[in-house]
Design a protein around this motif. Structure first.
Motif, PDB file in Angstrom:
ATOM      1  N   SER A  58     -28.022 105.299 -45.479  1.00  0.00           N
ATOM      2  CA  SER A  58     -29.238 105.581 -44.712  1.00  0.00           C
ATOM      3  C   SER A  58     -29.619 107.052 -44.832  1.00  0.00           C
ATOM      4  CB  SER A  58     -29.041 105.202 -43.239  1.00  0.00           C
ATOM      5  OG  SER A  58     -28.943 103.805 -43.084  1.00  0.00           O
ATOM      6  N   LEU A  59     -28.634 107.931 -44.756  1.00  0.00           N
ATOM      7  CA  LEU A  59     -28.909 109.360 -44.914  1.00  0.00           C
ATOM      8  C   LEU A  59     -29.450 109.668 -46.299  1.00  0.00           C
ATOM      9  CD1 LEU A  59     -25.791 110.895 -43.121  1.00  0.00           C
ATOM     10  CD2 LEU A  59     -28.169 111.172 -42.422  1.00  0.00           C
ATOM     11  N   LEU A  60     -28.854 109.047 -47.326  1.00  0.00           N
ATOM     12  CA  LEU A  60     -29.318 109.274 -48.692  1.00  0.00           C
ATOM     13  C   LEU A  60     -30.751 108.780 -48.873  1.00  0.00           C
ATOM     14  CD1 LEU A  60     -26.134 108.315 -50.752  1.00  0.00           C
ATOM     15  CD2 LEU A  60     -27.080 110.607 -50.392  1.00  0.00           C
ATOM     16  N   TRP A  61     -31.079 107.637 -48.270  1.00  0.00           N
ATOM     17  CA  TRP A  61     -32.442 107.111 -48.396  1.00  0.00           C
ATOM     18  C   TRP A  61     -33.446 108.075 -47.771  1.00  0.00           C
ATOM     19  CZ3 TRP A  61     -30.736 101.650 -46.375  1.00  0.00           C
ATOM     20  CH2 TRP A  61     -30.031 100.983 -47.388  1.00  0.00           C
ATOM     21  N   VAL A  62     -33.085 108.667 -46.650  1.00  0.00           N
ATOM     22  CA  VAL A  62     -33.970 109.644 -46.022  1.00  0.00           C
ATOM     23  C   VAL A  62     -34.177 110.841 -46.943  1.00  0.00           C
ATOM     24  CG1 VAL A  62     -34.201 111.287 -44.110  1.00  0.00           C
ATOM     25  CG2 VAL A  62     -33.421 108.948 -43.668  1.00  0.00           C
ATOM     26  N   GLU A  63     -33.084 111.331 -47.535  1.00  0.00           N
ATOM     27  CA  GLU A  63     -33.162 112.512 -48.392  1.00  0.00           C
ATOM     28  C   GLU A  63     -33.975 112.256 -49.656  1.00  0.00           C
ATOM     29  OE1 GLU A  63     -29.115 113.436 -49.185  1.00  0.00           O
ATOM     30  OE2 GLU A  63     -28.663 114.060 -47.119  1.00  0.00           O
ATOM     31  N   ARG A  64     -33.985 111.008 -50.119  1.00  0.00           N
ATOM     32  CA  ARG A  64     -34.586 110.709 -51.418  1.00  0.00           C
ATOM     33  C   ARG A  64     -36.024 110.220 -51.337  1.00  0.00           C
ATOM     34  NH1 ARG A  64     -29.198 107.555 -53.813  1.00  0.00           N
ATOM     35  NH2 ARG A  64     -27.929 109.463 -54.084  1.00  0.00           N
ATOM     36  N   THR A  65     -36.590 110.211 -50.155  1.00  0.00           N
ATOM     37  CA  THR A  65     -37.958 109.723 -49.980  1.00  0.00           C
ATOM     38  C   THR A  65     -38.781 110.762 -49.242  1.00  0.00           C
ATOM     39  OG1 THR A  65     -37.242 108.536 -47.986  1.00  0.00           O
ATOM     40  CG2 THR A  65     -37.355 107.272 -50.035  1.00  0.00           C
ATOM     41  N   PRO A  66     -40.096 110.751 -49.456  1.00  0.00           N
ATOM     42  CA  PRO A  66     -40.949 111.766 -48.835  1.00  0.00           C
ATOM     43  C   PRO A  66     -41.172 111.490 -47.349  1.00  0.00           C
ATOM     44  CG  PRO A  66     -42.278 110.229 -50.096  1.00  0.00           C
ATOM     45  CD  PRO A  66     -40.852 109.869 -50.371  1.00  0.00           C
ATOM     46  N   PRO A  67     -41.605 112.494 -46.605  1.00  0.00           N
ATOM     47  CA  PRO A  67     -41.920 112.293 -45.181  1.00  0.00           C
ATOM     48  C   PRO A  67     -42.930 111.159 -45.014  1.00  0.00           C
ATOM     49  CG  PRO A  67     -41.938 114.625 -45.722  1.00  0.00           C
ATOM     50  CD  PRO A  67     -41.809 113.892 -47.023  1.00  0.00           C
ATOM     51  N   GLY A  68     -42.682 110.336 -44.010  1.00  0.00           N
ATOM     52  CA  GLY A  68     -43.588 109.224 -43.734  1.00  0.00           C
ATOM     53  C   GLY A  68     -43.235 107.936 -44.428  1.00  0.00           C
ATOM     54  N   PHE A  69     -42.323 107.984 -45.405  1.00  0.00           N
ATOM     55  CA  PHE A  69     -41.915 106.744 -46.070  1.00  0.00           C
ATOM     56  C   PHE A  69     -41.152 105.872 -45.076  1.00  0.00           C
ATOM     57  CE2 PHE A  69     -39.264 104.039 -48.736  1.00  0.00           C
ATOM     58  CZ  PHE A  69     -40.172 103.621 -49.701  1.00  0.00           C
ATOM     59  N   VAL A  70     -41.352 104.549 -45.169  1.00  0.00           N
ATOM     60  CA  VAL A  70     -40.820 103.622 -44.163  1.00  0.00           C
ATOM     61  C   VAL A  70     -39.920 102.572 -44.811  1.00  0.00           C
ATOM     62  CG1 VAL A  70     -41.458 101.856 -42.471  1.00  0.00           C
ATOM     63  CG2 VAL A  70     -42.811 103.950 -42.653  1.00  0.00           C
ATOM     64  N   PHE A  71     -38.799 102.299 -44.147  1.00  0.00           N
ATOM     65  CA  PHE A  71     -37.872 101.252 -44.566  1.00  0.00           C
ATOM     66  C   PHE A  71     -37.853 100.136 -43.524  1.00  0.00           C
ATOM     67  CE2 PHE A  71     -36.263 105.085 -46.561  1.00  0.00           C
ATOM     68  CZ  PHE A  71     -35.799 104.670 -47.811  1.00  0.00           C
ATOM     69  N   ASP A  72     -38.181  98.912 -43.930  1.00  0.00           N
ATOM     70  CA  ASP A  72     -37.851  97.738 -43.130  1.00  0.00           C
ATOM     71  C   ASP A  72     -36.488  97.253 -43.618  1.00  0.00           C
ATOM     72  OD1 ASP A  72     -40.208  97.891 -41.784  1.00  0.00           O
ATOM     73  OD2 ASP A  72     -41.112  96.102 -42.646  1.00  0.00           O
ATOM     74  N   VAL A  73     -35.638  96.799 -42.716  1.00  0.00           N
ATOM     75  CA  VAL A  73     -34.267  96.442 -43.075  1.00  0.00           C
ATOM     76  C   VAL A  73     -33.983  95.012 -42.649  1.00  0.00           C
ATOM     77  CG1 VAL A  73     -31.831  97.017 -42.798  1.00  0.00           C
ATOM     78  CG2 VAL A  73     -33.541  98.850 -42.838  1.00  0.00           C
ATOM     79  N   LYS A  74     -33.536  94.209 -43.593  1.00  0.00           N
ATOM     80  CA  LYS A  74     -33.230  92.809 -43.317  1.00  0.00           C
ATOM     81  C   LYS A  74     -31.883  92.693 -42.617  1.00  0.00           C
ATOM     82  CE  LYS A  74     -33.479  88.311 -45.643  1.00  0.00           C
ATOM     83  NZ  LYS A  74     -33.677  87.654 -46.951  1.00  0.00           N
ATOM     84  N   ALA A  75     -31.845  91.932 -41.532  1.00  0.00           N
ATOM     85  CA  ALA A  75     -30.624  91.796 -40.753  1.00  0.00           C
ATOM     86  C   ALA A  75     -29.523  91.107 -41.551  1.00  0.00           C
ATOM     87  CB  ALA A  75     -30.899  91.016 -39.472  1.00  0.00           C
ATOM     88  N   PHE A  76     -28.303  91.529 -41.316  1.00  0.00           N
ATOM     89  CA  PHE A  76     -27.118  90.928 -41.934  1.00  0.00           C
ATOM     90  C   PHE A  76     -27.095  89.433 -41.639  1.00  0.00           C
ATOM     91  CE2 PHE A  76     -22.312  90.390 -41.747  1.00  0.00           C
ATOM     92  CZ  PHE A  76     -22.149  90.386 -43.125  1.00  0.00           C
ATOM     93  N   SER A  77     -26.751  88.645 -42.627  1.00  0.00           N
ATOM     94  CA  SER A  77     -26.860  87.185 -42.543  1.00  0.00           C
ATOM     95  C   SER A  77     -26.150  86.586 -41.334  1.00  0.00           C
ATOM     96  CB  SER A  77     -26.310  86.552 -43.826  1.00  0.00           C
ATOM     97  OG  SER A  77     -24.974  86.969 -44.069  1.00  0.00           O
ATOM     98  N   LEU A  78     -24.984  87.096 -40.979  1.00  0.00           N
ATOM     99  CA  LEU A  78     -24.221  86.533 -39.858  1.00  0.00           C
ATOM    100  C   LEU A  78     -25.017  86.603 -38.564  1.00  0.00           C
ATOM    101  CD1 LEU A  78     -21.027  85.672 -39.425  1.00  0.00           C
ATOM    102  CD2 LEU A  78     -21.054  87.751 -38.044  1.00  0.00           C
ATOM    103  N   LEU A  79     -25.880  87.615 -38.438  1.00  0.00           N
ATOM    104  CA  LEU A  79     -26.589  87.882 -37.187  1.00  0.00           C
ATOM    105  C   LEU A  79     -27.813  86.992 -37.001  1.00  0.00           C
ATOM    106  CD1 LEU A  79     -26.342  91.765 -37.313  1.00  0.00           C
ATOM    107  CD2 LEU A  79     -24.718  90.116 -36.355  1.00  0.00           C
TER     108      LEU A  79
END
Length: 298
Positions: A58-79
């Motif tokens: 998650s930290l790396l994704w923040v560092e590698r994308t510009p301000p304002g970029f958005v991540f939607d995250v798919k929930a782990f299958s068990l959940l």
């Protein structure tokens, strides 16, 4: 009008990497994410469905994308009540069932709580950086309408708070035309749960009606899965093998604009992961919606 963000479900799909969409010098995960984020403002992380995420990523994704970029995250299958590879669980949590896949009911309650904590904790860097769009709660076909299912939806919302969530049904009964659909939408609205609107092939047992309704004023999500005739069977590649035509995309333009009239933010995601079909459709949809093209470097 709410803000409309368009992107794809994954930037790491092997078929996409092999399609030629990425430049030849974009070989690493970092280079590909930077290339993707220079062209789209939104992406869905689907790897988190198959394996628990890590805070480091998650930290790396923040560092590698510009301000304002958005991540939607798919929930782990068990959940979300799906079968889950036992090997995807931390070793100390794996039940002794002897089966390669397990369900949440195979684990003691304390272990399920810990899985939730690990999943949500790993997303905290995205949330703190203002980059977490929503947690996608995609439920399986056997998750049918009823009091227990509704109670579980509320449990998921409670666990995920303060993160936003989106609810996607893979059982069409939730959105059957008439009283059932109105009941589902009324329930979602009353609890501020965004419906994930889905575009799939129609007329099959696994089809879900393409209902475009904003059940939350904060967020609306549309996921385009393609219209493959193999949607109800076949392997994953065939289920999602589809290239949207101009006419198929144009059908959704007024619907998406209507959603943006009712929700502060609309996420439009393409899950037709076959070669470069998803980013091609996302780029064309962005143009049809009149959104500014992104062609710079991240």
């Amino acid at each position: 009008m709410g803000r409309i963000l368009v992107g794809t479900c994954s930037w790491t799909d092997p078929a996409l990497a092999e399609s030629g969409w990425y430049p030849p010098d974009a070989r690493s995960a970092e280079e590909r994410l930077r290339h993707y984020a220079a062209r789209f403002p939104l992406v869905e992380v689907d790897a988190t469905y198959y394996a628990l995420p890590s805070g480091r990523n998650s930290l790396l994704w923040v560092e590698r994308t510009p301000p304002g970029f958005v991540f939607d995250v798919k929930a782990f299958s068990l959940l979300t009540r799906h079968p889950t590879r036992a090997a995807a669980l931390p070793a100390a949590m794996r039940p002794h069932t002897g089966r390669p896949t397990v369900y949440a009911d195979d684990l003691p309650p304390g272990a399920v709580d810990e899985v939730w904590e690990r999943f949500l904790g790993a997303l905290r860097p995205l949330h703190e950086a203002g980059r977490l769009g929503s947690v996608l709660l995609q439920f399986p076909p056997w998750f049918r309408p009823g009091p227990q299912a509704r109670e579980y939806l509320l449990e998921c919302r409670r666990r995920c708070a303060p993160y936003r969530v989106g609810v996607e049904f893979r059982n069409g009964a939730w959105l059957e035309e008439g009283a059932r659909r109105e009941g589902t939408l009324d329930f979602l609205r009353s609890h501020g749960l965004p419906l994930v609107c889905a575009d799939t092939v129609q007329g099959q047992a696994a089809s879900v009606p393409p209902v475009a309704a904003a059940s939350s004023g904060r967020l609306s999500v549309v996921r385009f899965h393609g219209r493959s005739p193999a949607w109800s069977g076949g392997d994953r590649t065939e289920r999602f093998r589809h290239r949207y035509t101009e006419g198929e995309l144009a059908e959704w333009v007024p619907r998406i604009r209507s959603l943006a009239g009712d929700a502060a933010e609309v996420h439009v995601l393409f899950n037709n992961c076959c070669g470069d079909a998803a980013p091609s459709a996302a780029a064309r949809m962005s143009a049809l919606l009149g959104l500014a093209a992104r062609t710079g470097s991240a």
